[in-house]
Design a protein around this motif. Structure first.
Motif, PDB file in Angstrom:
ATOM      1  N   UNK A  86       0.833  -1.210   0.000  1.00  0.00           N
ATOM      2  CA  UNK A  86       0.000   0.000   0.000  1.00  0.00           C
ATOM      3  C   UNK A  86       0.869   1.262   0.000  1.00  0.00           C
ATOM      4  N   UNK A  87       0.294   2.406  -0.380  1.00  0.00           N
ATOM      5  CA  UNK A  87       1.079   3.644  -0.426  1.00  0.00           C
ATOM      6  C   UNK A  87       1.610   4.030   0.955  1.00  0.00           C
ATOM      7  N   UNK A  88       2.830   4.573   0.970  1.00  0.00           N
ATOM      8  CA  UNK A  88       3.408   5.060   2.216  1.00  0.00           C
ATOM      9  C   UNK A  88       3.107   6.551   2.337  1.00  0.00           C
ATOM     10  N   UNK A  89       2.244   6.906   3.290  1.00  0.00           N
ATOM     11  CA  UNK A  89       1.846   8.292   3.504  1.00  0.00           C
ATOM     12  C   UNK A  89       2.100   8.660   4.966  1.00  0.00           C
ATOM     13  N   UNK A  90       2.186   9.954   5.235  1.00  0.00           N
ATOM     14  CA  UNK A  90       2.233  10.424   6.615  1.00  0.00           C
ATOM     15  C   UNK A  90       0.784  10.636   7.045  1.00  0.00           C
ATOM     16  N   UNK A  91       0.305   9.774   7.916  1.00  0.00           N
ATOM     17  CA  UNK A  91      -1.124   9.652   8.175  1.00  0.00           C
ATOM     18  C   UNK A  91      -1.765  10.922   8.726  1.00  0.00           C
ATOM     19  N   UNK A  92      -1.024  11.733   9.474  1.00  0.00           N
ATOM     20  CA  UNK A  92      -1.607  12.933  10.071  1.00  0.00           C
ATOM     21  C   UNK A  92      -1.465  14.177   9.193  1.00  0.00           C
ATOM     22  N   UNK A  93      -0.805  14.029   8.044  1.00  0.00           N
ATOM     23  CA  UNK A  93      -0.674  15.142   7.101  1.00  0.00           C
ATOM     24  C   UNK A  93      -1.903  15.197   6.208  1.00  0.00           C
ATOM     25  N   UNK A  94      -2.337  16.403   5.871  1.00  0.00           N
ATOM     26  CA  UNK A  94      -3.357  16.542   4.832  1.00  0.00           C
ATOM     27  C   UNK A  94      -2.694  16.292   3.483  1.00  0.00           C
ATOM     28  N   UNK A  95      -3.513  16.132   2.445  1.00  0.00           N
ATOM     29  CA  UNK A  95      -2.965  15.902   1.111  1.00  0.00           C
ATOM     30  C   UNK A  95      -2.006  16.991   0.683  1.00  0.00           C
ATOM     31  N   UNK A  96      -2.404  18.248   0.888  1.00  0.00           N
ATOM     32  CA  UNK A  96      -1.572  19.380   0.501  1.00  0.00           C
ATOM     33  C   UNK A  96      -0.282  19.428   1.313  1.00  0.00           C
ATOM     34  N   UNK A  97      -0.381  19.172   2.615  1.00  0.00           N
ATOM     35  CA  UNK A  97       0.806  19.173   3.471  1.00  0.00           C
ATOM     36  C   UNK A  97       1.783  18.078   3.060  1.00  0.00           C
ATOM     37  N   UNK A  98       1.247  16.915   2.722  1.00  0.00           N
ATOM     38  CA  UNK A  98       2.096  15.788   2.344  1.00  0.00           C
ATOM     39  C   UNK A  98       2.898  16.101   1.082  1.00  0.00           C
ATOM     40  N   UNK A  99       2.221  16.629   0.060  1.00  0.00           N
ATOM     41  CA  UNK A  99       2.910  16.941  -1.192  1.00  0.00           C
ATOM     42  C   UNK A  99       3.969  18.019  -0.972  1.00  0.00           C
ATOM     43  N   UNK A 100       3.625  19.062  -0.251  1.00  0.00           N
ATOM     44  CA  UNK A 100       4.591  20.133  -0.001  1.00  0.00           C
ATOM     45  C   UNK A 100       5.809  19.612   0.758  1.00  0.00           C
ATOM     46  N   UNK A 101       5.570  18.745   1.739  1.00  0.00           N
ATOM     47  CA  UNK A 101       6.685  18.199   2.525  1.00  0.00           C
ATOM     48  C   UNK A 101       7.603  17.347   1.656  1.00  0.00           C
ATOM     49  N   UNK A 102       7.021  16.470   0.839  1.00  0.00           N
ATOM     50  CA  UNK A 102       7.836  15.581  -0.006  1.00  0.00           C
ATOM     51  C   UNK A 102       8.629  16.390  -1.028  1.00  0.00           C
TER      52      UNK A 102
END
Length: 253
Positions: A86-102
């Motif tokens: 399955x995809x590895x995501x930061x579970x407590x990040x919103x979609x926008x926060x996750x993309x900006x962080x990566x």
């Protein structure tokens, strides 16, 4: 033709149980490459090794001309991205926060990032989840978020492990469209999928992995010859031993 990926004598075992055995593979640069195989063949293990999630016992791996080792590991990782299963995501990040962080982690924040996020989220119909935490998303939306993130870091090689699983039919078509656009700009795409019809229509070269070994490599020329009278599904069954199963076993139905 230049090679984006070269693997030789790759071996991986879990508790002395071999999963990959002396695996060798070449993937040309700028192509859409498909790896298919039955469950347990070692596809996800191979993707895990290539993306640095898993270690391996023996062998050599070269990506974009650099050997995958400790001295080159960070250089290589900055040039690849992935969507795992399955995809590895930061579970407590919103979609926008996750993309900006990566993107910041990759030091690859493209011009107009917010506009690009908006356009991708709208295209894949997840705009309403832009400010929703990843842990609240459905399986399909998680996959689409991971896919959007992976392409925004502008990788030279994009690894996709079962990218279409849990994704709706319309979004699969849109993902295929994006993959083709990435190929046009020179990105190499390495994907696994159980949906043979998608692999057949999308990929340039296809390899069949079975019991930890590449048992067939079909480049575009070989596929044209083989598939004049035979589908990829039929070719797949020829190379993968299906003799242990037969319709006689379910005659009781």
């Amino acid at each position: 033709m230049e090679r984006a990926l070269t693997i030789s004598n790759l071996t991986k075992s879990y508790s002395r149980e071999p999963v990959l055995t002396n695996l060798a593979l070449d993937v040309p640069s700028g192509t859409i490459f498909g790896l298919i195989g039955p469950n347990g063949a070692g596809k996800s293990t191979l993707i895990g090794i290539l993306t640095g999630i898993l270690t391996y016992n023996e062998g050599q791996i070269f990506m974009n001309g650099l050997e995958l080792n400790r001295s080159n590991e960070l250089i290589i990782k900055k040039e690849i991205s992935s969507v795992l299963q399955p995809p590895l995501l930061f579970e407590n990040f919103t979609g926008s926060e996750f993309i900006n962080y990566i993107c910041k982690m990759y030091k690859s924040t493209p011009d107009g990032l917010d506009e690009k996020i908006t356009s991708l989220f709208t295209y894949f119909e997840i705009e309403e989840f832009r400010h929703v935490q990843a842990k609240q998303l459905s399986s399909g939306s998680r996959k689409k978020l991971a896919f959007c993130t992976a392409i925004l870091v502008n990788p030279k090689i994009l690894f996709l492990d079962e990218p279409f699983e849990s994704v709706d039919v319309i979004s699969i078509g849109r993902m295929k469209n994006v993959i083709r656009k990435l190929k046009e700009r020179g990105t190499t795409i390495f994907l696994t999928s159980h949906i043979l019809e998608v692999v057949e229509n999308l990929c340039d070269d296809i390899a069949i992995l079975h019991k930890g070994e590449i048992v067939a490599y079909l480049d575009s020329k070989a596929r044209r010859e083989l598939q004049k009278d035979t589908s990829l599904s039929e070719i797949f069954e020829q190379y993968v031993d299906m003799s242990t199963s037969s319709s006689a076993q379910i005659d009781w139905i």
